[in-house]
Write an enzyme that holds these catalytic residues in place. Structure first.
Site, PDB file in Angstrom:
ATOM      1  CB  ILE A  16      42.514  46.817  32.445  1.00 15.82           C
ATOM      2  CG1 ILE A  16      43.047  46.623  33.869  1.00 15.82           C
ATOM      3  CG2 ILE A  16      41.253  45.964  32.233  1.00 15.82           C
ATOM      4  CD1 ILE A  16      42.104  47.115  34.962  1.00 15.82           C
ATOM      5  CG  ASN A 131      38.712  48.790  42.013  1.00 14.10           C
ATOM      6  OD1 ASN A 131      37.604  48.298  42.065  1.00 14.10           O
ATOM      7  ND2 ASN A 131      39.805  48.080  41.744  1.00 14.10           N
ATOM      8  CG  ASP A 159      36.935  40.185  43.841  1.00 12.99           C
ATOM      9  OD1 ASP A 159      38.118  40.426  44.103  1.00 12.99           O
ATOM     10  OD2 ASP A 159      36.092  41.063  43.585  1.00 12.99           O
ATOM     11  CG  HIS A 187      36.499  44.717  43.627  1.00 14.17           C
ATOM     12  ND1 HIS A 187      37.042  43.469  43.549  1.00 14.17           N
ATOM     13  CD2 HIS A 187      37.412  45.577  43.111  1.00 14.17           C
ATOM     14  CE1 HIS A 187      38.253  43.560  42.989  1.00 14.17           C
ATOM     15  NE2 HIS A 187      38.493  44.833  42.725  1.00 14.17           N
TER      16      HIS A 187
END
Length: 333
Positions: A16, A131, A159, A187
């Site tokens: 990422i 996460n 999202d 999430h």
């Protein structure tokens, strides 16, 4: 050109960050006139890889990039930062339960909260990407008591971007002609993608509801929601790795809007510490539609929520309460 601001990205040798660092350094996030000094934090075994990232950043010859600090030391990483992208976390792998992910990650975010509390600027804006992002953000805020709780947020913009893209494709319009699609709650697969307030631009100064543009209410209430809820798992199944490029873009979108504000009448989704709005449980990090002015977000109030969506909001809130209880039991064990 303004004075450089210091920005930390954790998990800086990961996938990422590989996309995100370029976006930050070339001005996509903080603006074309805001110089930055990047603090890159990763674990000691990743230092050699991180040096390669540092070399590539240099080779990009980016005028706004005024310095790079690669480190495995949280004290150095969080020193005087104005913005924090907390990306580094154990990634979710195929077949992994969220509870396994939670147990592995809460201790990381406790340490990072403590480091933010001690070393970062007191007005630092913190975005948790790793996460389970909502609960990690809550843990982080608990261990940084000198920083306002509203300065800790979790990313649900990915999202929202997924939902916006689904509606645009179904309506046959470019994605920038869709706005006010929201994500409520966690999430996770219990998140609530809500198109009931969404608009689709059909001409100059003209917009219609997403329902009128799509002309398929059954799709909006079933397949659309399920597709967005399960998109992360679908990417993992196809790519054998979790979302990276799209997650980086969403993190950039989130922080850009937080620093630079939202357009009047256009709202964005952010996981923030809940005040109980819309019946959400208090003291969890819950995604709401927000508007942002002068670097401050506020939850959009007064949106009508029908019984169908309210039931889904209750379920995602319950999951967040369960995650919170489990997270603090891990920390206290």
């Amino acid at each position: 050109m303004s004075e450089p601001i210091r920005v930390v990205v954790t998990g800086a040798a990961g996938q990422i960050a590989y996309s995100l660092l370029y976006m930050i350094a070339k001005g996509d996030v903080f603006g074309p006139d805001q110089a930055v000094i990047l603090h890159l934090l990763d674990i000691p075994p990743m230092m050699e890889v991180l040096q390669g990232v540092v070399m590539e950043l240099a080779d990009c010859a980016l005028p706004l990039l005024r310095g790079v600090v690669p480190t495995a030391d949280p004290a150095e990483a969080f020193k005087d930062v104005s913005a924090a992208f907390l990306v580094g976390a154990m990634p979710r792998k195929q077949g992994m339960e969220r509870k396994d992910l939670l147990s592995a990650n809460v201790k990381i975010f406790k340490v990072q909260g403590e480091a933010l509390n001690e070393y970062a600027k007191k007005d630092v804006k913190v975005l948790v990407v790793g996460n389970p992002a909502n609960t990690n953000a809550l843990v982080c805020s608990k261990y940084a008591p000198s920083i306002p709780r509203e300065n800790f947020t979790a990313m649900t913009r990915l999202d929202q971007n997924r939902a916006q893209a689904q509606i645009a494709a179904k309506a046959g319009v470019p994605v920038n002609q869709v706005y006010n699609v929201f994500i409520w709650g966690n999430h996770s697969s219990t998140q609530v993608p809500d198109a009931s307030h969404a608009k689709v631009i059909t001409g100059p100064n003209t917009a219609i509801s997403a329902a009128d543009a799509v002309k398929n209410e059954a799709w909006l209430l079933a397949e659309f929601i399920a597709t967005v809820q399960k998109r992360g798992a679908a990417v993992i199944a196809a790519r054998k790795m979790s979302s990276a490029m799209s997650a980086a873009k969403a993190a950039a979108d989130h922080m850009r809007d937080w620093f630079r504000g939202t357009e009047p009448g256009k709202y964005v989704s952010m996981g923030v510490v809940s005040d109980g709005s819309y019946g959400a449980p208090k003291d969890v990090v819950f995604s709401f539609p927000v508007e942002i002015k002068n670097g401050k977000w506020s939850i959009v109030q007064g949106l009508p929520i029908n019984d169908f969506y309210q039931q889904l909001l209750t379920a995602t809130g319950k999951e967040l309460e369960e995650e919170k209880a489990e997270a603090f039991s891990v920390i206290n064990s």
